[in-house]
Design a protein around this motif. Sequence first.
Motif, PDB file in Angstrom:
ATOM      1  N   ALA A   1       0.842  -1.197   0.000  1.00  0.00           N
ATOM      2  CA  ALA A   1       0.000   0.000   0.000  1.00  0.00           C
ATOM      3  C   ALA A   1       0.875   1.243   0.000  1.00  0.00           C
ATOM      4  CB  ALA A   1      -0.920   0.002   1.222  1.00  0.00           C
ATOM      5  N   PRO A   2       0.339   2.364  -0.456  1.00  0.00           N
ATOM      6  CA  PRO A   2       1.119   3.607  -0.410  1.00  0.00           C
ATOM      7  C   PRO A   2       1.142   4.193   0.989  1.00  0.00           C
ATOM      8  CG  PRO A   2      -1.075   4.075  -1.227  1.00  0.00           C
ATOM      9  CD  PRO A   2      -0.996   2.584  -1.057  1.00  0.00           C
ATOM     10  N   VAL A   3       2.091   5.070   1.228  1.00  0.00           N
ATOM     11  CA  VAL A   3       2.097   5.884   2.435  1.00  0.00           C
ATOM     12  C   VAL A   3       1.170   7.061   2.175  1.00  0.00           C
ATOM     13  CG1 VAL A   3       3.510   7.355   3.919  1.00  0.00           C
ATOM     14  CG2 VAL A   3       4.444   5.204   3.041  1.00  0.00           C
ATOM     15  N   ARG A   4       0.301   7.374   3.108  1.00  0.00           N
ATOM     16  CA  ARG A   4      -0.654   8.465   2.934  1.00  0.00           C
ATOM     17  C   ARG A   4      -0.242   9.647   3.797  1.00  0.00           C
ATOM     18  NH1 ARG A   4      -3.418   3.757   2.159  1.00  0.00           N
ATOM     19  NH2 ARG A   4      -4.761   3.708   0.315  1.00  0.00           N
ATOM     20  N   VAL A   5      -0.063  10.792   3.154  1.00  0.00           N
ATOM     21  CA  VAL A   5       0.422  11.976   3.865  1.00  0.00           C
ATOM     22  C   VAL A   5      -0.406  13.198   3.483  1.00  0.00           C
ATOM     23  CG1 VAL A   5       2.779  11.076   3.928  1.00  0.00           C
ATOM     24  CG2 VAL A   5       2.106  12.567   2.070  1.00  0.00           C
ATOM     25  N   ASN A   6      -0.354  14.207   4.336  1.00  0.00           N
ATOM     26  CA  ASN A   6      -0.970  15.502   4.056  1.00  0.00           C
ATOM     27  C   ASN A   6       0.063  16.349   3.331  1.00  0.00           C
ATOM     28  OD1 ASN A   6      -1.908  18.188   4.162  1.00  0.00           O
ATOM     29  ND2 ASN A   6      -3.057  17.808   6.037  1.00  0.00           N
TER      30      ASN A   6
END
Length: 211
Positions: A14-19
Amino acid sequence: MQATDGVVSPGERAPVRVNMDRWRAGLPPEAWPDTLPASGELWRRDVFVVADAYRAGSASPRQLLTAVLVWAYGPIGYGPWRAARSLGADPGGKRLAYALEEVSAPAPDEEALRTAYRRFGDPDQARLPWLGPGLFTKVLYFVGYRRGVGGVQPLILDRVVASQLPAEAGVGRRNGWSSEEWLAYLRWAAEQARARGVEPDAVEMAVVPDR
């Protein structure tokens, strides 16, 4: 063959999710790589794009470090603050460029990997605040990995990986690893990859499958 291939790295779940807006606001504008996805879903391939650009001379050392740290810290709240301190200690990117000089070659060997690791850990050469082995091995991975080549490749070694490695991988501590421990781990991963018919970084990802 280059490290990037436009697809998800085998073993990456899965991808890393960031703001992205928060990250971008907290870092120097010139250190931000514009190729990072605005969606905030960051895959390894997105960081490899910046690493490829760095080796080609079209991305700066600071842009490279930003891409790696955004991926490494992800949604952790203190990530932008720590990244800004790391970047602030090397405003021209010279220390980073010096550390990465050997692994930017087309086919870095074990001596090049050893040299880069030691430079990153030496305060008189390239050590930066908040950039210990758990993070700078991520930088070395993205810059020095050569997909499709096999053999010893730079891989990530952080506390999570170290805690899951078997004794035969040669890593005896949870942090503060020597360059020789890192190289022992890389050799072990290379042999595992050869035996399984996979990429060395797929071995690293399999060590911590839930990350």
